[in-house]
Design a protein around this motif. Sequence first.
Motif, PDB file in Angstrom:
ATOM      1  N   LEU A 217     -78.989  29.475 -13.159  1.00  0.00           N
ATOM      2  CA  LEU A 217     -79.016  30.923 -12.997  1.00  0.00           C
ATOM      3  C   LEU A 217     -79.703  31.295 -11.684  1.00  0.00           C
ATOM      4  O   LEU A 217     -79.271  32.214 -10.984  1.00  0.00           O
ATOM      5  CB  LEU A 217     -79.739  31.568 -14.187  1.00  0.00           C
ATOM      6  N   ASN A 218     -80.761  30.589 -11.332  1.00  0.00           N
ATOM      7  CA  ASN A 218     -81.466  30.881 -10.073  1.00  0.00           C
ATOM      8  C   ASN A 218     -80.532  30.740  -8.876  1.00  0.00           C
ATOM      9  O   ASN A 218     -80.506  31.609  -7.991  1.00  0.00           O
ATOM     10  CB  ASN A 218     -82.667  29.937  -9.897  1.00  0.00           C
ATOM     11  N   ALA A 219     -79.772  29.650  -8.851  1.00  0.00           N
ATOM     12  CA  ALA A 219     -78.838  29.428  -7.734  1.00  0.00           C
ATOM     13  C   ALA A 219     -77.761  30.511  -7.712  1.00  0.00           C
ATOM     14  O   ALA A 219     -77.389  31.014  -6.644  1.00  0.00           O
ATOM     15  CB  ALA A 219     -78.211  28.047  -7.846  1.00  0.00           C
ATOM     16  N   LEU A 220     -77.286  30.884  -8.876  1.00  0.00           N
ATOM     17  CA  LEU A 220     -76.272  31.939  -8.978  1.00  0.00           C
ATOM     18  C   LEU A 220     -76.807  33.251  -8.402  1.00  0.00           C
ATOM     19  O   LEU A 220     -76.123  33.927  -7.609  1.00  0.00           O
ATOM     20  CB  LEU A 220     -75.871  32.115 -10.449  1.00  0.00           C
ATOM     21  N   LEU A 221     -78.030  33.618  -8.776  1.00  0.00           N
ATOM     22  CA  LEU A 221     -78.596  34.882  -8.307  1.00  0.00           C
ATOM     23  C   LEU A 221     -78.907  34.848  -6.806  1.00  0.00           C
ATOM     24  O   LEU A 221     -78.861  35.881  -6.136  1.00  0.00           O
ATOM     25  CB  LEU A 221     -79.863  35.222  -9.106  1.00  0.00           C
ATOM     26  N   GLU A 222     -79.194  33.660  -6.298  1.00  0.00           N
ATOM     27  CA  GLU A 222     -79.433  33.541  -4.845  1.00  0.00           C
ATOM     28  C   GLU A 222     -78.133  33.607  -4.046  1.00  0.00           C
ATOM     29  O   GLU A 222     -78.136  33.968  -2.870  1.00  0.00           O
ATOM     30  CB  GLU A 222     -80.120  32.198  -4.537  1.00  0.00           C
ATOM     31  N   ARG A 223     -77.029  33.256  -4.691  1.00  0.00           N
ATOM     32  CA  ARG A 223     -75.740  33.141  -3.975  1.00  0.00           C
ATOM     33  C   ARG A 223     -74.679  34.066  -4.567  1.00  0.00           C
ATOM     34  O   ARG A 223     -73.497  33.729  -4.627  1.00  0.00           O
ATOM     35  CB  ARG A 223     -75.271  31.682  -4.035  1.00  0.00           C
ATOM     36  N   ILE A 224     -75.118  35.266  -4.976  1.00  0.00           N
ATOM     37  CA  ILE A 224     -74.178  36.228  -5.579  1.00  0.00           C
ATOM     38  C   ILE A 224     -73.010  36.531  -4.631  1.00  0.00           C
ATOM     39  O   ILE A 224     -71.887  36.778  -5.079  1.00  0.00           O
ATOM     40  CB  ILE A 224     -74.920  37.532  -5.991  1.00  0.00           C
ATOM     41  N   ASP A 225     -73.278  36.489  -3.325  1.00  0.00           N
ATOM     42  CA  ASP A 225     -72.226  36.800  -2.346  1.00  0.00           C
ATOM     43  C   ASP A 225     -71.011  35.891  -2.482  1.00  0.00           C
ATOM     44  O   ASP A 225     -69.912  36.255  -2.060  1.00  0.00           O
ATOM     45  CB  ASP A 225     -72.774  36.665  -0.909  1.00  0.00           C
ATOM     46  N   GLU A 226     -71.207  34.711  -3.054  1.00  0.00           N
ATOM     47  CA  GLU A 226     -70.088  33.763  -3.203  1.00  0.00           C
ATOM     48  C   GLU A 226     -69.228  34.059  -4.433  1.00  0.00           C
ATOM     49  O   GLU A 226     -68.100  33.581  -4.521  1.00  0.00           O
ATOM     50  CB  GLU A 226     -70.622  32.326  -3.304  1.00  0.00           C
ATOM     51  N   VAL A 227     -69.778  34.803  -5.380  1.00  0.00           N
ATOM     52  CA  VAL A 227     -69.085  35.005  -6.658  1.00  0.00           C
ATOM     53  C   VAL A 227     -67.699  35.637  -6.503  1.00  0.00           C
ATOM     54  O   VAL A 227     -66.739  35.186  -7.127  1.00  0.00           O
ATOM     55  CB  VAL A 227     -69.968  35.817  -7.645  1.00  0.00           C
ATOM     56  N   PRO A 228     -67.515  36.678  -5.632  1.00  0.00           N
ATOM     57  CA  PRO A 228     -66.188  37.304  -5.530  1.00  0.00           C
ATOM     58  C   PRO A 228     -65.086  36.343  -5.077  1.00  0.00           C
ATOM     59  O   PRO A 228     -63.904  36.609  -5.297  1.00  0.00           O
ATOM     60  CB  PRO A 228     -66.393  38.413  -4.480  1.00  0.00           C
ATOM     61  N   PHE A 229     -65.476  35.225  -4.473  1.00  0.00           N
ATOM     62  CA  PHE A 229     -64.466  34.291  -3.961  1.00  0.00           C
ATOM     63  C   PHE A 229     -64.081  33.226  -4.982  1.00  0.00           C
ATOM     64  O   PHE A 229     -63.226  32.394  -4.707  1.00  0.00           O
ATOM     65  CB  PHE A 229     -64.983  33.625  -2.667  1.00  0.00           C
ATOM     66  N   LEU A 230     -64.715  33.250  -6.146  1.00  0.00           N
ATOM     67  CA  LEU A 230     -64.364  32.280  -7.180  1.00  0.00           C
ATOM     68  C   LEU A 230     -63.036  32.660  -7.822  1.00  0.00           C
ATOM     69  O   LEU A 230     -62.685  33.836  -7.907  1.00  0.00           O
ATOM     70  CB  LEU A 230     -65.450  32.240  -8.268  1.00  0.00           C
ATOM     71  N   ARG A 231     -62.322  31.637  -8.294  1.00  0.00           N
ATOM     72  CA  ARG A 231     -61.043  31.896  -8.982  1.00  0.00           C
ATOM     73  C   ARG A 231     -61.370  32.236 -10.432  1.00  0.00           C
ATOM     74  O   ARG A 231     -61.280  31.410 -11.328  1.00  0.00           O
ATOM     75  CB  ARG A 231     -60.145  30.674  -8.883  1.00  0.00           C
ATOM     76  N   LEU A 232     -61.808  33.457 -10.603  1.00  0.00           N
ATOM     77  CA  LEU A 232     -62.280  33.911 -11.903  1.00  0.00           C
ATOM     78  C   LEU A 232     -61.899  35.377 -12.032  1.00  0.00           C
ATOM     79  O   LEU A 232     -62.239  36.179 -11.170  1.00  0.00           O
ATOM     80  CB  LEU A 232     -63.810  33.741 -11.946  1.00  0.00           C
ATOM     81  N   ARG A 233     -61.186  35.714 -13.093  1.00  0.00           N
ATOM     82  CA  ARG A 233     -60.738  37.101 -13.280  1.00  0.00           C
ATOM     83  C   ARG A 233     -61.941  38.055 -13.296  1.00  0.00           C
ATOM     84  O   ARG A 233     -62.909  37.821 -14.007  1.00  0.00           O
ATOM     85  CB  ARG A 233     -59.972  37.221 -14.595  1.00  0.00           C
ATOM     86  N   GLY A 234     -61.879  39.104 -12.503  1.00  0.00           N
ATOM     87  CA  GLY A 234     -62.954  40.093 -12.459  1.00  0.00           C
ATOM     88  C   GLY A 234     -64.186  39.612 -11.715  1.00  0.00           C
ATOM     89  O   GLY A 234     -65.286  40.142 -11.923  1.00  0.00           O
ATOM     90  N   ALA A 235     -64.032  38.618 -10.819  1.00  0.00           N
ATOM     91  CA  ALA A 235     -65.191  38.016 -10.143  1.00  0.00           C
ATOM     92  C   ALA A 235     -65.974  39.037  -9.316  1.00  0.00           C
ATOM     93  O   ALA A 235     -67.216  39.025  -9.324  1.00  0.00           O
ATOM     94  CB  ALA A 235     -64.739  36.845  -9.270  1.00  0.00           C
ATOM     95  N   ALA A 236     -65.273  39.928  -8.596  1.00  0.00           N
ATOM     96  CA  ALA A 236     -65.971  40.911  -7.750  1.00  0.00           C
ATOM     97  C   ALA A 236     -66.833  41.838  -8.614  1.00  0.00           C
ATOM     98  O   ALA A 236     -67.971  42.171  -8.248  1.00  0.00           O
ATOM     99  CB  ALA A 236     -64.959  41.726  -6.951  1.00  0.00           C
ATOM    100  N   GLN A 237     -66.301  42.233  -9.755  1.00  0.00           N
ATOM    101  CA  GLN A 237     -67.056  43.108 -10.662  1.00  0.00           C
ATOM    102  C   GLN A 237     -68.267  42.371 -11.252  1.00  0.00           C
ATOM    103  O   GLN A 237     -69.346  42.953 -11.413  1.00  0.00           O
ATOM    104  CB  GLN A 237     -66.133  43.591 -11.790  1.00  0.00           C
TER     105      GLN A 237
END
Length: 302
Positions: A217-237
Amino acid sequence: MHSYNAGMTRPTLHLVDASLYVFRAWHSMPDDFRDDDGWPTNAVHGFARFLLELLERERPRHIAIAFDESLGSNFRHAIYPAYKANRDPAPPELKRQFVWCKALCQALGLVTLAHADFEADDLIGSAAHAMRGQGFRSVIVSADKDLSQLLQADDEQYDFAKGQRWGHAGVRARHGVRAEQIADYLALAGDAVDNIPGVQGIGPKSAAVLLSHFGTLNALLERIDEVPFLRLRGAAQMAARLREQREQTLLWRRLTTVAVDAPLPEGDFRRARGDAAELTALADWIGFGDMTRKRLADAASL
């Protein structure tokens, strides 16, 4: 049979999540068992049956039975008052039986754990952690997924009712994430059982994908900017929600993380001989039959 040959060389500590089995007995046993005062004893009968089967099957030399006595008072309520607020308090008929179940364990020579500030999970986690330092492996007797976060190396979790056992390596197949990711996973996806909402818009599958990619979770919160580029429905939201709810998410993780620093009694949780007179008095009061009495006497004499 134990799943791990390596584990056989290390002493084993059995840690029992008693409340789960008391509740299960309360819901499944017929309500026609009564004590001398006319109060129901169905949960004690069911719990005794479970406990005797466990002792006969596993023959543990080191064992602790953890009870929840902190509902409404533990440290999680202090930081989040709505924690477990969706649960009805135990009725007096059940509360009374918890006392008998604990007394039964003590009369059998088993160490019992209970604390006003810590839940049974925390007592189990603290005992596993403390005894790991003394070379013990743990077998955690519970179906509760929260407890899977405690598994290391050759520890096991044992769902007694289903006869299923799994170790650290088996957690992912059951829950979609590794043992050490369970607390982060529940913080993201929420845990309806404990009234923890999680992050809006992130369900179990999304949480597992995010943790598979970022690890923690720590890494995820540090790298939120990368989340919209994941192949995951609704990633930007999801990224937007994680930004908005960052502090709540960290709070959820404080709730979902099992504590390993709860106070524990001295000693190594070794079984002691039971108290025959106390067991007889309990058996008379609760109304155990001859077969159960014999099994209790056998269990108490090791």
